[in-house]
Write an enzyme that holds these catalytic residues in place. Structure first.
Site, short mmCIF file in Angstrom:
data_model
loop_
_atom_site.label_atom_id
_atom_site.label_comp_id
_atom_site.label_asym_id
_atom_site.label_seq_id
_atom_site.Cartn_x
_atom_site.Cartn_y
_atom_site.Cartn_z
N GLU A 169 -9.69 33.41 79.15
CA GLU A 169 -10.33 32.22 78.58
C GLU A 169 -9.79 30.96 79.24
OE1 GLU A 169 -10.18 32.72 74.27
OE2 GLU A 169 -10.67 30.60 74.04
N GLU A 191 -11.09 22.00 74.30
CA GLU A 191 -11.40 21.98 72.87
C GLU A 191 -11.15 20.57 72.32
OE1 GLU A 191 -11.03 26.23 70.94
OE2 GLU A 191 -9.13 25.67 71.86
N TRP A 195 -17.85 24.55 65.76
CA TRP A 195 -17.43 25.54 64.75
C TRP A 195 -16.42 24.93 63.78
CZ3 TRP A 195 -12.33 27.79 65.26
CH2 TRP A 195 -11.67 27.46 66.45
N THR A 242 -4.81 27.80 61.98
CA THR A 242 -6.08 27.37 62.56
C THR A 242 -6.51 26.05 61.95
OG1 THR A 242 -6.72 29.67 62.78
CG2 THR A 242 -8.47 28.04 62.97
#
Ligand SMILES: *[C@@H]1O[C@H](CO)[C@@H](O)[C@H](O)[C@H]1NC(C)=O
Ligand SMILES: *[C@@H]1O[C@H](CO)[C@@H](O)[C@H](O)[C@H]1NC(C)=O
Ligand SMILES: *[C@@H]1O[C@H](CO)[C@@H](O)[C@H](O)[C@H]1NC(C)=O
Ligand SMILES: *[C@@H]1O[C@H](CO)[C@@H](O)[C@H](O)[C@H]1NC(C)=O
Ligand SMILES: *[C@@H]1O[C@H](CO)[C@@H](O)[C@H](O)[C@H]1NC(C)=O
Length: 485
Positions: free
Chosen positions: A158, A162, A249, A260
Site C-alpha cells: 500500500e 490520507e 470513509w 483508528t
C-alpha cells in the site's frame, strides 16, 4: 416473474448467516474462494481488483489483474465509471469501479458519505506495476471523516495519501508492505486547506523509490534500501501490481477501534453542516493521471494482457505478465473458472459483491471486530448536472431523481434508499447475473423503501444503519423482515 418475499427472506438469511471471512490464519473455502479487500470470501466481484491471493482458496482464485494503461481521466462525466454490482472485469470498457453514490458536479465527481453510511471507494479497473500516478482532488472535512488516495495491491502492499477531516492543512503519507501495519512510517506534508483547494497528489513509484509530490513539489522520498528488514532479510517495500483507490470513509465510527478513531480525529460528527447541505460528506475528484512504467527486467512473460501471481509469497519476483483474460462470465465465476455462469446467467445469490468500508486500512492494532461485516452498499449513482448548479441543486436532483427509480429501469441516481426498490425491480424483471447480484447486495445492504417516498439520501442511509443495528441485535430475521416486498 416476481421474487416473492419468501425468496428475499431466504436470500437475506443466507447472506447474513453465511458471511465467510478470510485472514492470514484462515483461507477462503473452495465454493467462495476469493478473499476481498475487506476480509470476506465470495465469487464474482470478490475475485476482481485487489482480491488477495494469499488468503483466497488457492493461487488461481483471484482473476488476473488487467495490465496498466497510461491515460488521463477528467471526471467531467461518469461514462467510464461502473458500479461494482455490474462490473465483471472488462477494463477496456471501464476505467473505474465504484461501490456507492457518486455524482457529477462542476467538472468533477463527488464521492459521497451520507449520514451514518460507510462512504464510497472508487477503484481503477487496471493495476499499476510501477508508474507515476496522480489525482487532483479536494478532500472532505469534519473530524472523524477520512479521505484517501492510495495504491493498493492484492497482497496488501500500500502507498497512501490520507487526509483527516479535522486537519485540513496536512496530507499524511504512508506505505505498508503486505499489511505489515507499522504506523510509525507515517509522514506529513503541509499544504493549504485541502477542503477548499484542489491539489494534485502524485505518487512516483519505481523499484527503487517512492516519491510523494503535491502540486509538483516533492514532499517525501522513500528509498527501497531504507526498508530493509534485517530479521526477515527482505525489503518491506511495496512491490506488487496495485490498484488506485480514492475514497471517503468514517474513521471515527463509534464501532471502530479506539486507535483508528483517535487517528481520525475523534468521533464522526454526524450533525456536521455538510450533512445538512449538501446532505453528505464528499470528496471532489477532478482528474486522475496514470503513467505506466515497465515491469521489472526479467519478469516472466507469456502475454501482455494481465498481471498474475505465480506464488502466494506475493513478492515482486512472484508476478508474471500474462495473456490471460480478465473478464468473468458472471457473478458466480472465479479465477479458476472464469466462464462459470456465462452460458445461462445463473449467478450465486450471495457473496458476489463485496461489502466494506472506504479503505482497507483500519489503523487498529489488534481488533478486527471494528470492520462492519455488512455495510451500506448501493448501486453506483451516475447523475449529470450542469456546472452552473449549486451543491444544493445537486442534492435536490438526488432526491428528485430517486423518486423515479422504481418507475424507470435506467436509473441515473441510485442512492442507499433507492437501492432496495431498484434492486427489487431488477430482480423481479430480469434473469441476468447483474440482477441477481443486485438482489444479493440488497440482501446484504439494502432495506425496504417505498417508491413514493421522497426522503433524502442522508436519511435513507441512516435508515440502513438502523437496519444494521437490528441485524446485530436480532440476527438475520430482522434484516429479512425489512426486505419483504
Ligand atoms: C485451485 O482450485 C481449483 C478448484 O479446486 C482448481 O481447479 C485449480 O486447479 C486450483 N489451482 C491451483 C493453482 O491449484
Ligand atoms: C501529522 O499531522 C497530524 C495532524 O496535524 C498529527 O496529529 C500527527 O501527529 C502528524 N504526524 C506526524 C508523523 O508528524
Ligand atoms: C520485519 O518483519 C517482521 C515480520 O513481518 C515484522 O514483524 C517486523 O515488524 C519487521 N521489522 C521492521 C523493522 O519493520
Ligand atoms: C444524522 O443521523 C443522526 C441519527 O439519526 C441524527 O441524530 C442526526 O441529526 C443526523 N444528522 C443530520 C445532519 O441530519
Ligand atoms: C484491521 O486490523 C486487524 C488487525 O490489524 C486486521 O486483522 C484486519 O484484517 C484489518 N482489517 C482490514 C479491513 O484491514
Amino acid at each position: 416473474m416476481k421474487f416473492s418475499s419468501t425468496v428475499l427472506l431466504a436470500l437475506a438469511s443466507y447472506a447474513v448467516a453465511d458471511t465467510v471471512t478470510c485472514s492470514s490464519s484462515q483461507q477462503c473455502p473452495e465454493e467462495k474462494p476469493c478473499c476481498s479487500l475487506y476480509g470476506e470470501c465470495g465469487t464474482g466481484s470478490y475475485c476482481l481488483g485487489p482480491c488477495n491471493p494469499k488468503f483466497s482458496y488457492n493461487l488461481t482464485s483471484c482473476a488476473p489483474a488487467p495490465i496498466c494503461k497510461s491515460g488521463e481521466h477528467q471526471f467531467t462525466s461518469t461514462d467510464k465509471i461502473i458500479s461494482n454490482t455490474k462490473y465483471l472485469g472488462n477494463a477496456d470498457e471501464y476505467d473505474f469501479v465504484v461501490n456507492n453514490d457518486i455524482v457529477t458536479y462542476d467538472s468533477s465527481v463527488l464521492l459521497t458519505m451520507a449520514n451514518g453510511s460507510t462512504g464510497t471507494v472508487l477503484t481503477s479497473t487496471r493495476a499499476v506495476w510501477y508508474g507515476k500516478v496522480s489525482a487532483t482532488l479536494k478532500t472532505s472535512r469534519t473530524q472523524g471523516v477520512v479521505s484517501s488516495f492510495i495504491l493498493m495491491s492484492g497482497v496488501r502492499d500500500e502507498i497512501d495519501y490520507e487526509f483527516i477531516g479535522s486537519f485540513l492543512e496536512t496530507a499524511q503519507t504512508n506505505y505498508y508492505w503486505q499489511e505489515n501495519l507499522d504506523y510509525t512510517q507515517s509522514r506529513n506534508i503541509s499544504l493549504s486547506d485541502t477542503f477548499e483547494n484542489f491539489h494534485t497528489y502524485e505518487i512516483d513509484w519505481t523499484e527503487e523509490s517512492i516519491t510523494w509530490s503535491v502540486d509538483g513539489q516533492a514532499g517525501r522520498v522513500l528509498k527501497r534500501d531504507d526498508t530493509w528488514n534485517a530479521t526477515t532479510k527482505r525489503y518491506d517495500f511495496p512491490q506488487t501490481p496495485s490498484f488506485l483507490q480514492v475514497s471517503i470513509w468514517p474513521g471515527g465510527l463509534a464501532s471502530n477501534a479506539e486507535g483508528t478513531r483517535n487517528w481520525a480525529g475523534g468521533y464522526v460528527n454526524w450533525d456536521a453542516e455538510d450533512l445538512k447541505d449538501p446532505g453528505y460528506f464528499y470528496v471532489t475528484l477532478k482528474d486522475i493521471s496514470i503513467n505506466c512504467y515497465d515491469a521489472p527486467a526479467n519478469t516472466p512473460s507469456d502475454g501482455s494482457n494481465s498481471y498474475v501471481y505465480t506464488d502466494v509469497a506475493g513478492l515482486s519476483s512472484n508476478v508474471k505478465l500474462s495473456g490471460d483474460g480478465t473478464v468473468l462470465g458472471s457473478f458466480s465465476a472465479v479465477g479458476f473458472d472464469m466462464d462459470k455462469g456465462s452460458d445461462n446467467n445463473i449467478a450465486e445469490v450471495s457473496g458476489s459483491v463485496p461489502t466494506g468500508m472506504g479503505s482497507g486500512n483500519n489503523h487498529s492494532a489488534d481488533d478486527s471486530s471494528d470492520i462492519p461485516t455488512a455495510s451500506v452498499i448501493s448501486i453506483s449513482s451516475v447523475k449529470k448536472t450542469t456546472s452552473s448548479q449549486s451543491l444544493a441543486d445537486v442534492t435536490g436532483t438526488v432526491s428528485t431523481t430517486t423518486k423515479h427509480t422504481s418507475s424507470t429501469k435506467s436509473v441515473s441516481i441510485e442512492d442507499a434508499k433507492a437501492t432496495s426498490s431498484a434492486q427489487a425491480t431488477d430482480a423481479a424483471s430480469s434473469n441476468t447475473a447483474e440482477a441477481t447480484a443486485a438482489a444479493t447486495t440488497s440482501a446484504v445492504g439494502g432495506f425496504e423503501q417505498s417508491s413514493s417516498d421522497s426522503t433524502t439520501s442522508a436519511a435513507a442511509a441512516n435508515g440502513a444503519v438502523k437496519v444494521f443495528a437490528s441485524v446485530f441485535a436480532l440476527g438475520a430475521t430482522a434484516l429479512a423482515a425489512v426486505l419483504v416486498i
